[in-house]
Design a protein around this motif. Structure first.
Motif, PDB file in Angstrom:
ATOM      1  N   ARG A   1      59.382  -0.733 -24.366  1.00  0.00           N
ATOM      2  CA  ARG A   1      60.712  -1.220 -24.012  1.00  0.00           C
ATOM      3  C   ARG A   1      61.557  -1.585 -25.230  1.00  0.00           C
ATOM      4  O   ARG A   1      62.780  -1.672 -25.129  1.00  0.00           O
ATOM      5  CB  ARG A   1      60.595  -2.411 -23.054  1.00  0.00           C
ATOM      6  N   GLU A   2      60.919  -1.784 -26.367  1.00  0.00           N
ATOM      7  CA  GLU A   2      61.662  -2.039 -27.602  1.00  0.00           C
ATOM      8  C   GLU A   2      62.621  -0.885 -27.898  1.00  0.00           C
ATOM      9  O   GLU A   2      63.735  -1.096 -28.376  1.00  0.00           O
ATOM     10  CB  GLU A   2      60.689  -2.230 -28.766  1.00  0.00           C
ATOM     11  N   PHE A   3      62.192   0.327 -27.606  1.00  0.00           N
ATOM     12  CA  PHE A   3      63.018   1.494 -27.878  1.00  0.00           C
ATOM     13  C   PHE A   3      63.743   2.023 -26.647  1.00  0.00           C
ATOM     14  O   PHE A   3      64.793   2.654 -26.781  1.00  0.00           O
ATOM     15  CB  PHE A   3      62.167   2.598 -28.500  1.00  0.00           C
ATOM     16  N   THR A   4      63.201   1.807 -25.461  1.00  0.00           N
ATOM     17  CA  THR A   4      63.892   2.296 -24.261  1.00  0.00           C
ATOM     18  C   THR A   4      65.078   1.420 -23.887  1.00  0.00           C
ATOM     19  O   THR A   4      65.904   1.813 -23.058  1.00  0.00           O
ATOM     20  CB  THR A   4      62.940   2.403 -23.054  1.00  0.00           C
TER      21      THR A   4
ATOM     22  N   ASP B   1      72.961  -8.250 -25.885  1.00  0.00           N
ATOM     23  CA  ASP B   1      73.107  -8.567 -24.467  1.00  0.00           C
ATOM     24  C   ASP B   1      72.179  -7.667 -23.648  1.00  0.00           C
ATOM     25  O   ASP B   1      72.146  -6.447 -23.844  1.00  0.00           O
ATOM     26  CB  ASP B   1      74.556  -8.341 -24.012  1.00  0.00           C
ATOM     27  N   GLY B   2      71.444  -8.277 -22.742  1.00  0.00           N
ATOM     28  CA  GLY B   2      70.568  -7.533 -21.859  1.00  0.00           C
ATOM     29  C   GLY B   2      69.188  -7.251 -22.423  1.00  0.00           C
ATOM     30  O   GLY B   2      68.304  -6.783 -21.697  1.00  0.00           O
TER      31      GLY B   2
ATOM     32  N   ASP C   1      66.308  -9.284 -20.808  1.00  0.00           N
ATOM     33  CA  ASP C   1      66.055  -8.853 -19.434  1.00  0.00           C
ATOM     34  C   ASP C   1      65.280  -7.544 -19.387  1.00  0.00           C
ATOM     35  O   ASP C   1      64.557  -7.273 -18.429  1.00  0.00           O
ATOM     36  CB  ASP C   1      67.382  -8.674 -18.676  1.00  0.00           C
ATOM     37  N   HIS C   2      65.437  -6.724 -20.419  1.00  0.00           N
ATOM     38  CA  HIS C   2      64.795  -5.408 -20.423  1.00  0.00           C
ATOM     39  C   HIS C   2      63.414  -5.422 -21.076  1.00  0.00           C
ATOM     40  O   HIS C   2      62.517  -4.696 -20.638  1.00  0.00           O
ATOM     41  CB  HIS C   2      65.684  -4.402 -21.166  1.00  0.00           C
ATOM     42  N   ILE C   3      63.250  -6.225 -22.123  1.00  0.00           N
ATOM     43  CA  ILE C   3      62.111  -6.068 -23.018  1.00  0.00           C
ATOM     44  C   ILE C   3      60.773  -6.438 -22.386  1.00  0.00           C
ATOM     45  O   ILE C   3      59.717  -5.927 -22.763  1.00  0.00           O
ATOM     46  CB  ILE C   3      62.331  -6.886 -24.314  1.00  0.00           C
TER      47      ILE C   3
END
Length: 327
Positions: free
Chosen positions: A72-75, A220-221, A224-226
């Motif tokens: 998720r660091e890259f996605t 921002d965000g 929530d993604h990582i």
């Protein structure tokens, strides 16, 4: 007799706290995996699962995350910048995200052994071959940079070039401090990760992430993604601490090989305000050891160059592709 009773009750209380903590940590692990499931596919390497996210078309590009990270660091943002012209493969490193440890030799709460960058590179390179990526460009951030360098040293026929983003490349003075000493030890590594997994607050997690990005703000965000709670699952937390804790001896062995063996195109990008992996200890000596490497020093940038200046990282990848005759 009274002392024995108190001691017995104290042991029982500690055992009860441990059971409660383990339950809380397990519940939080289940919640993290439900909220942040695997993003990609699984590849079997010697009976072990490697998690990979694959998207795009073009020359193969492998992205390897740093300490405590996952795909998720890259996605989050960076991968999507590249899929119009590369087939991008993002791996979870061994023991992190949803990739297994390299072997059972590294498993167990009290086991202080950890995979070397070379062992991690071998596992990921084997997974890349199964995906048809026989000679990809390999980009590594932070600890992932060490894995990318190990890939280049040990699999030179299976790499088109290296992009090193603030990666540890040379031995550093001193030690890593109490945090890694405790969590890298047998007892500390067994006891502390469940406590952190169970008790770390959202504000503590946010503060830790902010510290990694400083002086840049967290995008921002990003939080929530990582899936930061994936990182503090006890097994992931142990793997990360022990890999970092045992990294320096492997770097000591790798560094003398750079000058003679790193003959492929290399791009290095590093912020001059990076306090996690200092520029002067790592990337400047790497450039000196490998004169043909291109070093881009990012002024005013900390440890996350692909977030601070993604366009410069893209340009570095494109230069590697051009030098390697891939575009």
């Amino acid at each position: 007799m009274a002392f024995k009773i108190i001691a017995t009750l104290s042991v029982a209380a500690l055992a009860g706290c441990a059971v409660l903590t383990d339950r809380q940590a397990s519940a939080r692990t289940v919640a993290a995996e439900r909220e942040y499931p695997p993003e990609g596919q699984f590849i079997n390497v010697n009976g072990r699962q490697v998690h990979a996210v694959v998207a795009g078309q073009g020359p193969d590009l492998v992205l390897i995350h740093g300490a405590g990270g996952n795909t998720r660091e890259f996605t989050f943002d960076f991968m999507q910048r590249l899929t119009d012209r590369y087939r991008v493969i993002v791996f979870d490193r061994p023991g992190l995200g949803y990739t297994d440890r390299v072997s059972a030799d590294f498993e167990g709460a009290f086991n202080t052994a950890a995979e070397s960058p070379a062992e991690q590179a071998a596992m990921l390179q084997a997974a890349a071959v199964q995906l048809g990526a026989d000679k990809p460009i390999v980009l590594g951030h932070s600890y992932g940079g060490s894995v990318a360098l190990a890939w280049a040293l040990n699999h030179p026929e299976n790499i088109a070039g290296v992009v090193n983003l603030a990666g540890p490349s040379h031995p550093w003075p001193g030690d890593l401090g109490a945090y890694y000493k405790v969590n890298g030890s047998a007892i500390g590594g067994a006891i502390v990760p469940p406590l952190i997994s169970a008790l770390a607050s959202d504000s503590q997690i946010e503060s830790a992430v902010a510290g990694i990005f400083t002086p840049q703000p967290v995008p921002d965000g990003y939080l929530d993604h990582i899936g930061a709670t994936l990182t503090i699952r006890p097994e992931n937390f142990r793997a990360n601490a022990r890999q970092v804790n045992t990294l320096r001896p492997h770097i000591v062995q790798m560094a003398p090989r750079y000058a003679a063996e790193l003959t492929m195109p290399i791009e290095i990008l590093h912020g001059d305000l990076d306090t996690t992996v200092p520029l002067d200890i790592h990337s400047i000596p790497l450039k000196a050891a490998v004169p043909h490497a291109n070093l881009t020093v990012l002024e005013g940038v900390g440890h996350m160059p692909h977030h601070a200046h993604p366009e410069l990282v893209e340009a570095a990848i494109d230069r590697i592709a051009a030098h390697a005759g891939l575009r």
